[in-house]
Design a protein around this motif. Sequence first.
Motif, short mmCIF file in Angstrom:
data_model
loop_
_atom_site.label_atom_id
_atom_site.label_comp_id
_atom_site.label_asym_id
_atom_site.label_seq_id
_atom_site.Cartn_x
_atom_site.Cartn_y
_atom_site.Cartn_z
N MET A 104 64.63 36.12 74.50
CA MET A 104 64.76 38.36 75.09
C MET A 104 64.02 38.50 74.36
O MET A 104 63.41 39.77 73.55
CB MET A 104 66.31 38.35 74.08
CG MET A 104 67.38 37.70 74.65
SD MET A 104 67.42 38.60 76.36
CE MET A 104 67.59 40.23 75.95
N LEU A 164 63.01 41.11 70.15
CA LEU A 164 64.44 40.69 69.24
C LEU A 164 64.47 39.29 68.70
O LEU A 164 65.56 38.84 67.94
CB LEU A 164 65.57 40.85 70.83
CG LEU A 164 66.39 41.78 70.89
CD1 LEU A 164 66.42 41.69 72.18
CD2 LEU A 164 66.90 43.13 69.98
N TRP A 217 68.59 34.18 72.64
CA TRP A 217 70.21 34.28 72.51
C TRP A 217 71.14 34.36 73.12
O TRP A 217 70.68 34.12 74.47
CB TRP A 217 70.00 35.64 72.29
CG TRP A 217 69.51 36.40 70.77
CD1 TRP A 217 68.17 36.97 70.83
CD2 TRP A 217 69.36 36.60 69.32
NE1 TRP A 217 67.58 36.99 69.41
CE2 TRP A 217 68.18 36.92 68.67
CE3 TRP A 217 70.70 35.99 68.92
CZ2 TRP A 217 68.72 37.16 67.37
CZ3 TRP A 217 70.98 35.73 67.05
CH2 TRP A 217 69.29 36.45 66.15
N THR A 264 73.77 35.40 75.98
CA THR A 264 74.14 36.48 76.93
C THR A 264 75.66 36.78 76.17
O THR A 264 76.62 35.85 76.21
CB THR A 264 74.31 36.31 78.17
OG1 THR A 264 73.36 35.38 78.70
CG2 THR A 264 74.84 37.25 79.06
N LEU A 305 73.83 44.90 69.30
CA LEU A 305 73.09 43.63 69.67
C LEU A 305 73.84 43.09 68.67
O LEU A 305 73.84 43.44 67.27
CB LEU A 305 71.67 44.76 69.62
CG LEU A 305 71.04 44.79 70.85
CD1 LEU A 305 69.33 45.98 70.95
CD2 LEU A 305 71.17 44.29 72.17
N HIS A 306 72.01 41.97 68.59
CA HIS A 306 72.26 41.28 67.42
C HIS A 306 72.89 41.53 65.79
O HIS A 306 73.60 41.26 64.28
CB HIS A 306 72.02 39.97 66.82
CG HIS A 306 70.06 40.14 67.10
ND1 HIS A 306 70.20 40.72 67.42
CD2 HIS A 306 70.31 40.14 65.95
CE1 HIS A 306 68.31 40.63 66.95
NE2 HIS A 306 68.42 40.16 66.01
N ALA A 308 70.41 48.89 68.32
CA ALA A 308 70.57 49.31 68.54
C ALA A 308 72.06 50.73 68.57
O ALA A 308 73.46 50.10 68.35
CB ALA A 308 71.29 48.95 70.26
N ALA A 312 69.89 49.46 73.46
CA ALA A 312 70.35 47.56 73.57
C ALA A 312 69.75 47.48 74.87
O ALA A 312 69.29 46.69 74.88
CB ALA A 312 72.31 47.64 74.02
N TRP A 338 65.71 47.49 74.71
CA TRP A 338 65.87 46.60 73.73
C TRP A 338 64.90 44.91 74.10
O TRP A 338 64.66 43.81 73.79
CB TRP A 338 66.55 46.34 72.68
CG TRP A 338 66.25 46.64 71.41
CD1 TRP A 338 66.22 48.07 70.67
CD2 TRP A 338 64.80 46.87 70.38
NE1 TRP A 338 65.55 48.23 69.81
CE2 TRP A 338 64.61 47.65 69.18
CE3 TRP A 338 63.94 45.94 70.61
CZ2 TRP A 338 63.47 47.70 68.46
CZ3 TRP A 338 62.80 46.12 69.37
CH2 TRP A 338 63.17 47.30 68.35
N HIS A 339 65.28 44.74 75.82
CA HIS A 339 65.32 43.51 75.80
C HIS A 339 63.74 43.43 76.51
O HIS A 339 63.25 43.66 77.01
CB HIS A 339 66.54 43.93 78.03
CG HIS A 339 68.16 43.53 76.95
ND1 HIS A 339 68.58 44.89 76.73
CD2 HIS A 339 68.84 43.00 78.07
CE1 HIS A 339 70.02 44.06 76.31
NE2 HIS A 339 69.87 43.17 77.37
N ARG A 384 64.94 45.20 82.19
CA ARG A 384 64.98 46.47 81.45
C ARG A 384 63.09 47.72 81.85
O ARG A 384 63.82 49.03 81.77
CB ARG A 384 63.78 46.34 80.25
CG ARG A 384 63.70 47.14 78.90
CD ARG A 384 62.64 47.07 78.14
NE ARG A 384 61.47 46.47 78.98
CZ ARG A 384 60.48 46.06 78.07
NH1 ARG A 384 60.44 45.41 76.38
NH2 ARG A 384 58.99 45.69 78.64
#
Length: 527
Positions: free
Chosen positions: A444, A448, A462, A464, A483-484, A488, A494, A497-498, A506
């Motif tokens: 990602m 991220l 990460w 999906t 997000l983790h 976001a 969110a 941030w990809h 994105r």
Amino acid sequence: MRNASPSFLHTLPGRARALCPAALTLTVALTACPVGATSGLPTLDDPHLPVVPRTASEAARISKVTAPTTDFTKAERFESNPAGAATVRVHANGDAFSQPSANIGFDGELTFKVGDGLFRKIWVSSPSSTRASDGLGPLYNARSCQRCHLKDGRGHPPEGADDGATSMFLRISVPGTEADRIAEIEDYIATRPDPTYGLQLQEFSNAGHKAEYQLEITYEPVEVALSDGETATLRKPTYRAVNLGYGPLDPNAMLSPRVAPQMIGLGLLEAIPAADILAGADPDDQDGDGISGRPNVVWSKEFDRPMLGRFGLKAGAPTIRHQSAAAFSGDIGISSPLFPDAWGECTAAEPDCRRAAHGADGGEANTEIDQQGLDLVTFYSRNLAVPARRDPEDPTVLHGKQVFYDTGCVSCHTPKFVTHRLEGTVAQSFQLIWPYTDLLLHDMGEGLADHRPEARATGTEWRTPPLWGIGMTETVSGHSYFLHDGRARSLLEAILWHGGEAEPMRDTVRDMPKSDRDALIRYLESL
């Protein structure tokens, strides 16, 4: 062995053909793809499930029904029931994610409610007069499962917690040596626990013990120009572990912030055939689409063998039972048959913690939660239901769906699977489900990255995340942080941030007309 028909092989994803180029027979395509023959990995199947093998006719039907749609003028058949027969009607309140699967029957509902009680149970320190509930800590992040997975939804980052308590913590590890590798798993990244703080930093402690740390977060604003004159402001976080209770971190310590994910549909994800997940993998991008999903492969404490990782933000756990037992140990300090250390995450550098009284002292059980209790919590977690879709026929939702497909989001967020047919397990057996995940690891990008490996997952990869139910996050959890690490504050943030493999998608969202972008968000909110 009868070869598959050309029409069936044509429907196999390009990444499936890339993964097993010499094994395109119907039997291999529908059972465990012999990954070890082409990538060095062990054969990955489903020892945790009572599988009834699919027939050739079932395989053909499944291939047809799970093929991506090209008709966006109406909702697809069964699309309104994302969990198949397990789908429940929408509860437009905070209990929307806390319903039992619709098809578990009366006896199943009783078991579910008992498991719910254990999931909500508040654990206390030892020794205590409430012998069935003692064993907390001595170091911990929460006193119950429910405290992290509030209302069975997403956890609360600091600004999402109206009571001042969060369900965010830091994972920690240090680089390992060759001796720390698992030889049976190719590309396994050698790591080991921090010598003082283990694999997870605990923010709370029982009386007489020091907590390990406090979490400090600062944010830097990042402006992103969008089409049609719009601007979005992202938040770039920096995390620090301060007020360390047991000395400095190892100089090579790797920290990863985590917010607890939502709990719905886990049993259905567990029932997806490993072969179907592996069919989406393309680690070398042999089909040239820019997407290089990889399976995480982890060591199973239940089966003493490598298994496909499915659960956790980096797919670090193979089954719901494993994930539940690991959370009992790391989050609450509760021992179980899979993680039997009574002191939970306390290390040898924390001797007072290891010497403290624990909940198994003097009792018949050897652990603070026994096998029956762990099974009940596992059953509860396995059967938390997915709510029905909202407005799948709405014209804006349908347009947003087409944008989702045309943008390439389905390259990772795979819409549909059919679960295994299972002997004696009705709720998850042979269901057409719509989780919008491939359960694979994807790079990602640096934005991220946590730079902390986990099994085969690198510091930029990460899993999906499933998207079903994502539109009800605010209703259930009282916030819209994604997000983790919850950085976001909206679905659009969110997406923005990809990076890495998802960077072209994105950029497409950033540059598309505002009406298309709004329709995309409306579609996601309908899931």
